[in-house]
Design an enzyme around this catalytic site. Structure first.
Site, mmCIF file in Angstrom:
data_model
loop_
_atom_site.group_PDB
_atom_site.id
_atom_site.type_symbol
_atom_site.label_atom_id
_atom_site.label_comp_id
_atom_site.label_asym_id
_atom_site.label_seq_id
_atom_site.Cartn_x
_atom_site.Cartn_y
_atom_site.Cartn_z
ATOM 1 N N HIS A 272 5.196 4.245 7.004
ATOM 2 C CA HIS A 272 5.078 5.661 6.661
ATOM 3 C C HIS A 272 6.456 6.226 6.362
ATOM 4 C CE1 HIS A 272 3.906 9.893 6.882
ATOM 5 N NE2 HIS A 272 2.692 9.448 6.685
ATOM 6 N N ASP A 329 -4.384 5.365 7.527
ATOM 7 C CA ASP A 329 -5.349 4.617 6.707
ATOM 8 C C ASP A 329 -5.758 3.291 7.309
ATOM 9 O OD1 ASP A 329 -3.538 5.907 3.949
ATOM 10 O OD2 ASP A 329 -5.558 6.457 4.576
HETATM 11 C C1 SDX Z 1 -0.587 8.000 3.413
HETATM 12 O O1 SDX Z 1 3.377 10.936 3.106
HETATM 13 C C2 SDX Z 1 2.316 11.087 3.826
HETATM 14 O O2 SDX Z 1 2.316 11.841 4.746
HETATM 15 C C3 SDX Z 1 1.134 10.226 3.418
HETATM 16 C C4 SDX Z 1 -0.071 10.282 4.348
HETATM 17 C C5 SDX Z 1 -0.721 11.651 4.335
HETATM 18 O O3 SDX Z 1 -1.381 11.993 5.334
HETATM 19 O O4 SDX Z 1 -0.644 12.334 3.259
HETATM 20 O O5 SDX Z 1 0.334 9.953 5.669
HETATM 21 C C6 SDX Z 1 -1.158 9.310 3.897
HETATM 22 O O6 SDX Z 1 -0.370 7.849 2.238
HETATM 23 C C7 SDX Z 1 -0.244 6.952 4.448
HETATM 24 C C8 SDX Z 1 0.460 5.699 3.810
HETATM 25 C C9 SDX Z 1 -0.640 4.799 3.175
HETATM 26 N N1 SDX Z 1 0.014 3.727 2.410
HETATM 27 C C10 SDX Z 1 -0.023 2.443 2.817
HETATM 28 O O7 SDX Z 1 -0.474 2.084 3.905
HETATM 29 C C11 SDX Z 1 0.552 1.442 1.812
HETATM 30 C C12 SDX Z 1 1.490 0.464 2.544
HETATM 31 N N2 SDX Z 1 2.665 1.218 3.005
HETATM 32 C C13 SDX Z 1 3.788 1.297 2.109
HETATM 33 O O8 SDX Z 1 3.644 1.015 0.796
HETATM 34 C C14 SDX Z 1 4.917 2.209 2.557
HETATM 35 O O9 SDX Z 1 5.105 2.004 3.899
HETATM 36 C C15 SDX Z 1 4.755 3.685 2.288
HETATM 37 C C16 SDX Z 1 4.392 3.965 0.879
HETATM 38 C C17 SDX Z 1 3.735 4.271 3.200
HETATM 39 C C18 SDX Z 1 6.103 4.362 2.598
HETATM 40 O O10 SDX Z 1 6.990 3.911 1.658
HETATM 41 P P1 SDX Z 1 8.549 4.311 1.732
HETATM 42 O O11 SDX Z 1 8.792 5.339 2.752
HETATM 43 O O12 SDX Z 1 8.995 4.550 0.323
HETATM 44 O O13 SDX Z 1 9.184 3.011 2.314
HETATM 45 P P2 SDX Z 1 9.620 1.759 1.437
HETATM 46 O O14 SDX Z 1 8.512 1.402 0.481
HETATM 47 O O15 SDX Z 1 10.970 2.014 0.882
HETATM 48 O O16 SDX Z 1 9.676 0.620 2.564
HETATM 49 C C19 SDX Z 1 10.811 0.535 3.429
HETATM 50 C C20 SDX Z 1 10.944 -0.953 3.711
HETATM 51 C C21 SDX Z 1 10.948 -1.780 2.435
HETATM 52 O O17 SDX Z 1 11.677 -2.954 2.697
HETATM 53 P P3 SDX Z 1 13.240 -2.999 2.177
HETATM 54 O O18 SDX Z 1 13.196 -2.656 0.700
HETATM 55 O O19 SDX Z 1 13.958 -1.963 3.018
HETATM 56 O O20 SDX Z 1 13.639 -4.438 2.450
HETATM 57 O O21 SDX Z 1 9.802 -1.399 4.466
HETATM 58 C C22 SDX Z 1 9.049 -2.335 3.689
HETATM 59 C C23 SDX Z 1 9.492 -2.185 2.242
HETATM 60 O O22 SDX Z 1 9.386 -3.438 1.575
HETATM 61 N N3 SDX Z 1 7.651 -1.960 3.836
HETATM 62 C C24 SDX Z 1 6.644 -2.814 4.026
HETATM 63 C C25 SDX Z 1 5.499 -2.001 4.151
HETATM 64 N N4 SDX Z 1 5.836 -0.719 4.052
HETATM 65 C C26 SDX Z 1 7.171 -0.683 3.851
HETATM 66 N N5 SDX Z 1 6.609 -4.156 4.091
HETATM 67 C C27 SDX Z 1 5.376 -4.699 4.285
HETATM 68 N N6 SDX Z 1 4.218 -4.017 4.427
HETATM 69 C C28 SDX Z 1 4.253 -2.648 4.379
HETATM 70 N N7 SDX Z 1 3.146 -1.957 4.524
#
Ligand code: SDX
Length: 393
Positions: A272, A329
Site C-alpha cells: 500500500h 483487497d
Molecule cells: C487499493 O491508495 C489507496 O488508498 C488505495 C486503496 C483505497 O482504499 O483506495 O487502499 C485501495 O488500491 C489497495 C491496493 C490494491 N493493489 C494491489 O494489491 C496491487 C498490488 N500492490 C502493488 O501494486 C503496490 O503495492 C501498490 C500499487 C498498492 C502501491 O504501489 P507503490 O506505493 O507505488 O509502491 P511500489 O509499486 O513503488 O512498490 C514499492 C516496492 C517495489 O519494489 P522496488 O522497486 O522498491 O524494488 O515494493 C514492491 C515493488 O516492486 N512491491 C511489491 C508489491 N507491492 C509493491 N512486490 C511484490 N508484490 C507486491 N504486491
C-alpha cells in the site's frame, strides 16, 4: 528537478489538497471518517449512515437518517431507456465498463446536473439519485453478463437486501436475502467508503475541478478504480488464489515469483502507498471472512491459501523490508465469493462502497472553489526543428 518544477511520479510526496473528510495514519494503521474510527463505524453504524456522515460531515439524527434512507429509496428506479443502453452491451462486457457507462448516461437523463452553478438542493438531489441508482446499475450489469432478466428495486427492502435481491432473484423462484449476507455486505461497504486521496478519488477531484458534473466525475472515478493496481486488485487476488490452487497450493513458488524483479507477477492484495505496517480494513475483513463463511457454512480452500500466503509473506524479509502487508483487497473477495458474487463483480462492489467517499470529496472540492487541476512537466523532447517536405525525409 528542473528550475521551479519538481517531478514527483505517482505524487508519492505531493499533497493535492486540504480535506476534512478522512484521516489516515500509515504508520499506526489508523483510518477515521470525519473523526470516527473505522472500527467503531464498521461495528456500530450502517452504510447509509456512514454515507451521510462522509457527505454532510456529521452523523445524522434519527429523523435525518430516516429521511435520507426514504428519499434514496424513492430514487432507486432508473429510466426505462437505460435498459435499452444496457441491452446494447454484449454479455462478455466487464461490469465495470457497463457501470461507468450507465452512471455517465445519467448526464443525459438529468441534463440539469450539468449546470455548474445549480443550487445546493439540486446538488443534493444529484447525490441522492446516484446513491440510489448505483446498486440498480451494478445488479443490472451482472444480469447482462449472465443473461437473466433484470430485477427492479423493491422499496420494502433495506439498501443491501435490495441490492442482493436485484442481483440474485430469478422470475422462477421467490428470493429472500440472507440477513447474515446483507449485514456482512453493509459492513464491507462501510470499510470501502472513503480513503482520502487515492487514485480514483484524485480522478474524481481532477475531473470535477474542470466543473464537469458529479455524474461525469464519478464515472471517471469508476474507470480509475478498475485498474488491477487499485480496486481491480480484489478481482486479481481471487484469480491469483485460484492459480495457486491449480498449481497444487504451492504458495512458496508464488512468493518467490513476487520477489523476482524479472517477473512481472506481484502478490495482489499486498502492499500500500500509505499503510506501512498494516491496513486496518484488512484486519477487520480477515476476521469477518472467518465469521461469514462459518455462518454460511462455507468452507473455501482459497481462504486457507490466502492465510498461508499472508503467513509466509510476513515472515519473508523481502515483504517485511519493503513493508508489504495485506491490504483491503486481499480478503474481501473471499467474502464476496461466499456471498455468491462472481469475481468480475468484485470491483463493482468496491465502487458501490467508495461512492459516498467520491461524492464527499467532489462536494468538498467544489465548495472550496479549488482551482482546476493542471500540473506542469519537465520537457524532454526535441528542440525546435524546421518542417521538411516529405520528399526530403
Ligand atoms: C487499493 O491508495 C489507496 O488508498 C488505495 C486503496 C483505497 O482504499 O483506495 O487502499 C485501495 O488500491 C489497495 C491496493 C490494491 N493493489 C494491489 O494489491 C496491487 C498490488 N500492490 C502493488 O501494486 C503496490 O503495492 C501498490 C500499487 C498498492 C502501491 O504501489 P507503490 O506505493 O507505488 O509502491 P511500489 O509499486 O513503488 O512498490 C514499492 C516496492 C517495489 O519494489 P522496488 O522497486 O522498491 O524494488 O515494493 C514492491 C515493488 O516492486 N512491491 C511489491 C508489491 N507491492 C509493491 N512486490 C511484490 N508484490 C507486491 N504486491
Amino acid at each position: 528537478e528542473s528550475g521551479l518544477i519538481t517531478i514527483d511520479p505517482g505524487f508519492k510526496n505531493t499533497g493535492s489538497t486540504k480535506s476534512a473528510i478522512t484521516f489516515l495514519d500509515g504508520e499506526e494503521g489508523i483510518l477515521r471518517y470525519r473523526g470516527y474510527s473505522i472500527e467503531d463505524l464498521a461495528e456500530k453504524s450502517t452504510f447509509l449512515e456512514v454515507s451521510y456522515l462522509l457527505i454532510y460531515g456529521e452523523l445524522p439524527s434519527s429523523d435525518q437518517l430516516e429521511n435520507f434512507q426514504k428519499t434514496i429509496t424513492t430514487h432507486t428506479l432508473v429510466h426505462e431507456d437505460i435498459k435499452t443502453i444496457l441491452d446494447g452491451f454484449p454479455s462478455n462486457a466487464h461490469p465495470m465498463g457497463v457501470l461507468s457507462s450507465l452512471v455517465c448516461s445519467l448526464t443525459a437523463f438529468y441534463p440539469e446536473s450539468l449546470d455548474p452553478n445549480r443550487s445546493s438542493e439540486a446538488v443534493d438531489l444529484s447525490i441522492i439519485r446516484i446513491l440510489a441508482k448505483m446498486p440498480t446499475f451494478a445488479a443490472w450489469a451482472y444480469k447482462n453478463q449472465v443473461g437473466h432478466p433484470v430485477n427492479y428495486p423493491d422499496n420494502e427492502l433495506d439498501y443491501c437486501s435490495n441490492f442482493l435481491k436485484m442481483m440474485f432473484a430469478l422470475p422462477a423462484e421467490r428470493y429472500k436475502a440472507n440477513p447474515v449476507v446483507a449485514r456482512a455486505l453493509d459492513q464491507l461497504l462501510i470499510l470501502h467508503a472513503d480513503h482520502e486521496q487515492n487514485c480514483s478519488t484524485s480522478t474524481v477531484r481532477i475531473v470535477g475541478s474542470s466543473q464537469a458534473s458529479l455524474y461525469a466525475s464519478i464515472s471517471a472515478g469508476i474507470n480509475a478504480l478498475w485498474g488491477p493496481l487499485h480496486g481491480g486488485a480484489n478481482q486479481a487476488v481471487l484469480e491469483m488464489l485460484e492459480e495457486i490452487q491449480e498449481a497444487g497450493g504451492d504458495t512458496a513458488k508464488f512468493i518467490e515469483k513476487a520477489k523476482d524483479k524479472n517477473d512481472p507477477f506481484r502478490l495482489m492484495g499486498f502492499g500500500h502507498r500509505v499503510y506501512k505496517n498494516f491496513d486496518p480494513r484488512a484486519k477487520i475483513i480477515k476476521k469477518a471472512a472467518d465469521d461469514v463463511l462459518e455462518q454460511l457454512g462455507v468452507n473455501d480452500p482459497l481462504l486457507d491459501i490466502a492465510k498461508e500466503l499472508e503467513r509466509i509473506a510476513l515472515s519473508d524479509e523481502y515483504f517485511v523490508e519493503k513493508k508489504l502487508y495485506p491490504n483491503v483487497d486481499f480478503y474481501s473477495g473471499i467474502i464476496y465469493r461466499a456471498m455468491g458474487i462472481p469475481t468480475e463483480m468484485f470491483t463493482v462492489m468496491f465502487a458501490i462502497g467508495r461512492l459516498p467517499g467520491w461524492i464527499a470529496q467532489w462536494k468538498e472540492m467544489r465548495e472550496n472553489n479549488e482551482p482546476i487541476g493542471r500540473p506542469r512537466q519537465v520537457y524532454t523532447g526535441y528542440n525546435h526543428r524546421p518542417y521538411e517536405e516529405t520528399s526530403k525525409r
